[in-house]
Enzyme design. Structure first.
Site, PDB file in Angstrom:
ATOM      1  N   SER A 143      -2.192 -11.324  -7.761  1.00 28.49           N
ATOM      2  CA  SER A 143      -3.493 -10.821  -7.347  1.00 28.49           C
ATOM      3  C   SER A 143      -4.458 -11.984  -7.088  1.00 28.49           C
ATOM      4  O   SER A 143      -4.206 -12.809  -6.210  1.00 28.49           O
ATOM      5  CB  SER A 143      -4.026  -9.849  -8.412  1.00 28.49           C
ATOM      6  OG  SER A 143      -5.143  -9.137  -7.938  1.00 28.49           O
ATOM      7  N   HIS A 152      -0.129  -2.031  -8.361  1.00 29.52           N
ATOM      8  CA  HIS A 152      -0.562  -3.416  -8.234  1.00 29.52           C
ATOM      9  C   HIS A 152      -0.112  -4.286  -9.405  1.00 29.52           C
ATOM     10  O   HIS A 152       0.259  -5.440  -9.204  1.00 29.52           O
ATOM     11  CB  HIS A 152      -2.087  -3.435  -8.103  1.00 29.52           C
ATOM     12  CG  HIS A 152      -2.675  -4.790  -7.918  1.00 29.52           C
ATOM     13  ND1 HIS A 152      -2.310  -5.640  -6.891  1.00 29.52           N
ATOM     14  CD2 HIS A 152      -3.618  -5.462  -8.646  1.00 29.52           C
ATOM     15  CE1 HIS A 152      -3.008  -6.764  -6.978  1.00 29.52           C
ATOM     16  NE2 HIS A 152      -3.797  -6.679  -8.028  1.00 29.52           N
ATOM     17  N   GLU A 170      -0.871  -3.251   2.930  1.00 31.44           N
ATOM     18  CA  GLU A 170      -0.298  -2.194   3.749  1.00 31.44           C
ATOM     19  C   GLU A 170       0.610  -2.808   4.817  1.00 31.44           C
ATOM     20  O   GLU A 170       0.573  -4.025   5.042  1.00 31.44           O
ATOM     21  CB  GLU A 170      -1.422  -1.376   4.384  1.00 31.44           C
ATOM     22  CG  GLU A 170      -2.294  -0.675   3.351  1.00 31.44           C
ATOM     23  CD  GLU A 170      -3.440   0.120   3.969  1.00 31.44           C
ATOM     24  OE1 GLU A 170      -3.648  -0.008   5.203  1.00 31.44           O
ATOM     25  OE2 GLU A 170      -4.117   0.846   3.225  1.00 31.44           O
TER      26      GLU A 170
END
Length: 271
Positions: A100, A244, A220
Protein backbone atom coordinates in the site's frame (compact mmCIF):
# COMPACT_ATOMS: atom_id res chain seq x y z
CA UNK A 1 10.24 -20.01 12.68
CA UNK A 2 12.51 -16.96 12.74
CA UNK A 3 12.62 -14.99 15.98
CA UNK A 4 12.62 -11.23 15.56
CA UNK A 5 14.91 -8.75 17.21
CA UNK A 6 14.59 -5.02 16.99
CA UNK A 7 17.12 -2.23 16.68
CA UNK A 8 17.32 1.46 15.84
CA UNK A 9 19.27 3.12 13.03
CA UNK A 10 20.13 6.80 12.58
CA UNK A 11 19.30 7.53 8.94
CA UNK A 12 18.17 10.60 7.01
CA UNK A 13 18.19 12.66 10.19
CA UNK A 14 15.71 10.48 12.10
CA UNK A 15 15.63 7.32 14.19
CA UNK A 16 14.31 4.35 12.24
CA UNK A 17 13.26 1.25 14.13
CA UNK A 18 13.61 -2.09 12.37
CA UNK A 19 12.50 -5.61 13.22
CA UNK A 20 14.81 -8.22 11.77
CA UNK A 21 13.69 -11.76 11.08
CA UNK A 22 17.06 -13.26 10.26
CA UNK A 23 17.18 -15.69 7.37
CA UNK A 24 19.88 -17.22 5.20
CA UNK A 25 18.85 -15.62 1.92
CA UNK A 26 19.35 -12.23 0.31
CA UNK A 27 18.11 -9.15 2.18
CA UNK A 28 14.49 -8.11 1.95
CA UNK A 29 13.22 -4.82 3.37
CA UNK A 30 9.49 -4.79 4.04
CA UNK A 31 7.81 -1.38 4.10
CA UNK A 32 4.30 -1.51 5.62
CA UNK A 33 1.28 0.62 4.86
CA UNK A 34 -0.20 3.75 6.32
CA UNK A 35 -1.19 2.48 9.79
CA UNK A 36 0.81 -0.73 10.08
CA UNK A 37 3.69 -0.71 12.55
CA UNK A 38 6.38 -3.27 11.76
CA UNK A 39 5.27 -5.75 14.43
CA UNK A 40 1.89 -6.22 12.74
CA UNK A 41 3.67 -7.78 9.76
CA UNK A 42 5.51 -10.30 11.93
CA UNK A 43 3.39 -13.28 10.86
CA UNK A 44 4.30 -12.55 7.24
CA UNK A 45 7.97 -11.82 7.98
CA UNK A 46 8.37 -15.17 9.75
CA UNK A 47 7.56 -17.04 6.55
CA UNK A 48 9.50 -14.63 4.36
CA UNK A 49 12.54 -15.49 6.47
CA UNK A 50 12.47 -18.98 4.95
CA UNK A 51 13.97 -17.42 1.83
CA UNK A 52 15.20 -13.94 2.82
CA UNK A 53 16.99 -12.04 5.54
CA UNK A 54 14.01 -9.86 6.45
CA UNK A 55 14.05 -6.32 7.81
CA UNK A 56 10.63 -4.77 8.58
CA UNK A 57 10.62 -0.99 8.86
CA UNK A 58 8.64 1.17 11.23
CA UNK A 59 7.96 4.08 8.86
CA UNK A 60 8.51 7.47 10.53
CA UNK A 61 5.48 8.49 12.57
CA UNK A 62 4.66 4.87 13.36
CA UNK A 63 5.81 2.18 15.77
CA UNK A 64 9.09 2.96 17.49
CA UNK A 65 10.60 5.20 14.80
CA UNK A 66 10.88 8.98 15.17
CA UNK A 67 7.50 10.63 15.55
CA UNK A 68 5.80 13.74 16.85
CA UNK A 69 5.47 17.32 15.63
CA UNK A 70 8.04 18.98 13.44
CA UNK A 71 8.83 16.04 11.16
CA UNK A 72 8.23 15.89 7.43
CA UNK A 73 5.74 13.08 6.79
CA UNK A 74 5.63 13.52 3.01
CA UNK A 75 6.33 10.81 0.46
CA UNK A 76 9.79 12.10 -0.49
CA UNK A 77 10.94 12.13 3.13
CA UNK A 78 9.70 8.58 3.72
CA UNK A 79 11.34 7.46 0.47
CA UNK A 80 14.63 9.03 1.48
CA UNK A 81 14.37 7.21 4.82
CA UNK A 82 14.20 3.88 2.99
CA UNK A 83 17.21 4.63 0.80
CA UNK A 84 19.18 5.93 3.79
CA UNK A 85 18.29 2.84 5.83
CA UNK A 86 19.58 0.50 3.13
CA UNK A 87 22.78 2.50 2.99
CA UNK A 88 23.18 2.66 6.76
CA UNK A 89 22.81 -1.11 7.04
CA UNK A 90 25.26 -1.68 4.19
CA UNK A 91 22.78 -3.84 2.31
CA UNK A 92 23.02 -4.78 -1.35
CA UNK A 93 20.91 -6.93 -3.65
CA UNK A 94 17.83 -5.88 -1.66
CA UNK A 95 14.31 -6.92 -2.51
CA UNK A 96 12.05 -4.09 -1.35
CA UNK A 97 8.54 -5.34 -0.62
CA UNK A 98 6.12 -2.50 0.00
CA UNK A 99 2.45 -2.79 0.85
CA UNK A 100 0.00 0.00 0.00
CA UNK A 101 1.68 3.25 1.12
CA UNK A 102 4.87 1.22 1.49
CA UNK A 103 4.73 0.34 -2.20
CA UNK A 104 4.46 4.02 -3.11
CA UNK A 105 7.45 4.68 -0.85
CA UNK A 106 9.38 1.93 -2.66
CA UNK A 107 8.61 3.41 -6.09
CA UNK A 108 9.61 6.92 -5.06
CA UNK A 109 12.75 5.69 -3.25
CA UNK A 110 13.91 3.72 -6.28
CA UNK A 111 13.35 6.71 -8.53
CA UNK A 112 15.37 9.01 -6.23
CA UNK A 113 18.15 6.68 -5.05
CA UNK A 114 18.08 2.98 -5.89
CA UNK A 115 21.50 2.19 -4.42
CA UNK A 116 21.46 -1.30 -2.91
CA UNK A 117 18.08 -2.21 -4.40
CA UNK A 118 17.77 -5.17 -6.74
CA UNK A 119 14.00 -5.33 -7.31
CA UNK A 120 10.66 -4.06 -6.04
CA UNK A 121 7.55 -5.99 -5.05
CA UNK A 122 4.63 -3.56 -5.05
CA UNK A 123 1.68 -4.96 -3.12
CA UNK A 124 -1.62 -3.26 -3.99
CA UNK A 125 -0.35 0.35 -4.02
CA UNK A 126 -2.94 3.14 -4.13
CA UNK A 127 -3.08 4.43 -7.71
CA UNK A 128 -4.82 7.63 -6.74
CA UNK A 129 -3.15 10.94 -7.50
CA UNK A 130 -3.73 14.32 -9.13
CA UNK A 131 -6.75 14.13 -11.42
CA UNK A 132 -7.39 10.47 -10.57
CA UNK A 133 -10.18 8.73 -8.71
CA UNK A 134 -9.95 8.84 -4.93
CA UNK A 135 -8.46 6.09 -2.83
CA UNK A 136 -11.41 3.89 -1.78
CA UNK A 137 -10.78 4.09 1.99
CA UNK A 138 -11.82 7.21 3.86
CA UNK A 139 -9.71 9.24 6.27
CA UNK A 140 -12.14 9.02 9.24
CA UNK A 141 -11.69 5.23 9.29
CA UNK A 142 -8.04 5.80 10.18
CA UNK A 143 -8.45 8.80 12.44
CA UNK A 144 -11.35 7.40 14.47
CA UNK A 145 -9.56 4.12 15.16
CA UNK A 146 -6.31 5.88 16.12
CA UNK A 147 -8.12 8.12 18.60
CA UNK A 148 -9.81 5.13 20.17
CA UNK A 149 -6.48 3.32 20.38
CA UNK A 150 -4.91 6.34 22.07
CA UNK A 151 -7.55 6.09 24.81
CA UNK A 152 -7.17 2.32 25.00
CA UNK A 153 -8.98 -0.36 23.04
CA UNK A 154 -8.98 -4.14 22.80
CA UNK A 155 -9.51 -6.75 20.11
CA UNK A 156 -13.27 -6.63 20.53
CA UNK A 157 -13.37 -2.87 19.96
CA UNK A 158 -11.13 -3.27 16.90
CA UNK A 159 -13.71 -5.60 15.37
CA UNK A 160 -15.71 -2.54 14.31
CA UNK A 161 -12.81 -1.56 12.04
CA UNK A 162 -11.38 -4.95 11.03
CA UNK A 163 -14.31 -7.39 11.25
CA UNK A 164 -12.72 -10.19 9.20
CA UNK A 165 -9.41 -10.34 11.08
CA UNK A 166 -8.59 -12.96 13.67
CA UNK A 167 -8.75 -12.04 17.35
CA UNK A 168 -4.96 -12.23 17.55
CA UNK A 169 -4.55 -9.86 14.61
CA UNK A 170 -7.09 -7.41 16.00
CA UNK A 171 -5.45 -7.50 19.43
CA UNK A 172 -2.04 -6.72 17.96
CA UNK A 173 -3.42 -3.81 15.96
CA UNK A 174 -5.25 -2.49 19.02
CA UNK A 175 -2.03 -2.67 21.02
CA UNK A 176 0.11 -0.78 18.48
CA UNK A 177 -2.23 1.56 16.60
CA UNK A 178 -1.75 4.34 19.17
CA UNK A 179 1.86 4.66 17.91
CA UNK A 180 0.56 5.94 14.57
CA UNK A 181 0.92 9.73 14.87
CA UNK A 182 -2.30 11.24 13.57
CA UNK A 183 -0.69 14.12 11.62
CA UNK A 184 1.60 11.59 9.91
CA UNK A 185 -1.39 9.53 8.87
CA UNK A 186 -3.34 12.55 7.62
CA UNK A 187 -0.35 13.76 5.59
CA UNK A 188 0.17 10.32 4.06
CA UNK A 189 -3.53 9.96 3.21
CA UNK A 190 -3.59 13.39 1.60
CA UNK A 191 -0.44 12.37 -0.27
CA UNK A 192 -2.32 9.46 -1.84
CA UNK A 193 -4.25 12.13 -3.77
CA UNK A 194 -1.52 14.74 -4.17
CA UNK A 195 1.56 12.70 -5.12
CA UNK A 196 1.92 11.28 -8.62
CA UNK A 197 3.75 7.96 -8.52
CA UNK A 198 2.83 7.15 -12.12
CA UNK A 199 5.50 9.56 -13.33
CA UNK A 200 8.13 7.41 -11.60
CA UNK A 201 7.15 4.15 -13.27
CA UNK A 202 8.63 4.55 -16.79
CA UNK A 203 12.12 5.32 -15.52
CA UNK A 204 12.40 2.85 -12.66
CA UNK A 205 16.07 1.81 -12.48
CA UNK A 206 15.31 -1.63 -11.00
CA UNK A 207 12.82 -4.34 -12.02
CA UNK A 208 9.41 -4.17 -10.39
CA UNK A 209 6.55 -6.59 -9.89
CA UNK A 210 2.97 -5.87 -8.85
CA UNK A 211 0.61 -7.87 -6.65
CA UNK A 212 -3.07 -6.99 -6.99
CA UNK A 213 -5.87 -7.75 -4.52
CA UNK A 214 -8.81 -9.16 -6.42
CA UNK A 215 -11.36 -7.78 -3.96
CA UNK A 216 -9.48 -4.69 -2.83
CA UNK A 217 -10.98 -2.11 -5.15
CA UNK A 218 -7.65 -0.28 -5.11
CA UNK A 219 -6.26 -1.45 -8.46
CA UNK A 220 -8.73 -2.07 -11.28
CA UNK A 221 -8.05 -3.69 -14.68
CA UNK A 222 -7.76 -0.26 -16.31
CA UNK A 223 -5.09 0.65 -13.76
CA UNK A 224 -3.14 -2.49 -14.55
CA UNK A 225 -3.29 -1.63 -18.24
CA UNK A 226 -2.01 1.88 -17.60
CA UNK A 227 0.82 0.63 -15.39
CA UNK A 228 1.90 -1.81 -18.11
CA UNK A 229 1.74 0.93 -20.71
CA UNK A 230 4.03 3.06 -18.56
CA UNK A 231 6.40 0.18 -17.76
CA UNK A 232 5.81 -2.97 -19.87
CA UNK A 233 8.41 -4.91 -17.88
CA UNK A 234 6.34 -4.93 -14.69
CA UNK A 235 5.03 -8.43 -13.99
CA UNK A 236 1.63 -8.77 -12.34
CA UNK A 237 0.13 -11.46 -10.10
CA UNK A 238 -3.38 -11.40 -8.65
CA UNK A 239 -4.78 -12.75 -5.41
CA UNK A 240 -8.43 -13.18 -6.39
CA UNK A 241 -9.98 -13.80 -2.98
CA UNK A 242 -8.14 -11.11 -1.02
CA UNK A 243 -8.98 -7.56 -0.09
CA UNK A 244 -6.39 -4.83 0.21
CA UNK A 245 -4.78 -6.37 3.31
CA UNK A 246 -3.83 -9.38 1.23
CA UNK A 247 -1.97 -11.65 3.70
CA UNK A 248 -4.64 -11.04 6.35
CA UNK A 249 -7.35 -12.16 3.92
CA UNK A 250 -5.51 -14.92 2.06
CA UNK A 251 -2.18 -15.78 3.66
CA UNK A 252 -1.43 -18.69 1.35
CA UNK A 253 -2.59 -16.73 -1.69
CA UNK A 254 -0.15 -13.96 -0.84
CA UNK A 255 2.75 -16.41 -0.91
CA UNK A 256 1.49 -18.15 -4.05
CA UNK A 257 1.59 -14.76 -5.74
CA UNK A 258 5.11 -14.14 -4.44
CA UNK A 259 6.18 -17.48 -5.87
CA UNK A 260 4.77 -16.41 -9.22
CA UNK A 261 6.53 -13.05 -9.11
CA UNK A 262 9.85 -14.00 -7.56
CA UNK A 263 10.33 -17.66 -8.42
CA UNK A 264 10.38 -18.61 -4.74
CA UNK A 265 8.83 -21.78 -3.32
CA UNK A 266 6.94 -20.56 -0.26
CA UNK A 267 3.81 -22.49 -1.17
CA UNK A 268 5.66 -25.79 -1.37
CA UNK A 269 7.63 -25.09 1.81
CA UNK A 270 4.48 -24.14 3.71
CA UNK A 271 2.49 -27.17 2.62
Amino acid sequence: MSAAFGFNVAANGVRLHVLRYAGQGAPLVLVPGITSPAITWGFVAERLAQAFDVHVLDVRGRGLSSSGPGLDYGLDAMADDLSALIGALGLSGVTVLGHSMGARIAVRAASRNAAGMERLVLVDPPVSGPGRRAYPSRLPWYVDSIRLAERGMDAEAMKAFCPTWSEEQRALRAEWLHTCHEPAIVTAFEGFHRDDIHKDLPGLPVPATLMVAGRGGVIEPADEAEILELNPDIRIARVPDAGHMIPWDDFDGFFLALDELLGTSFARAGA
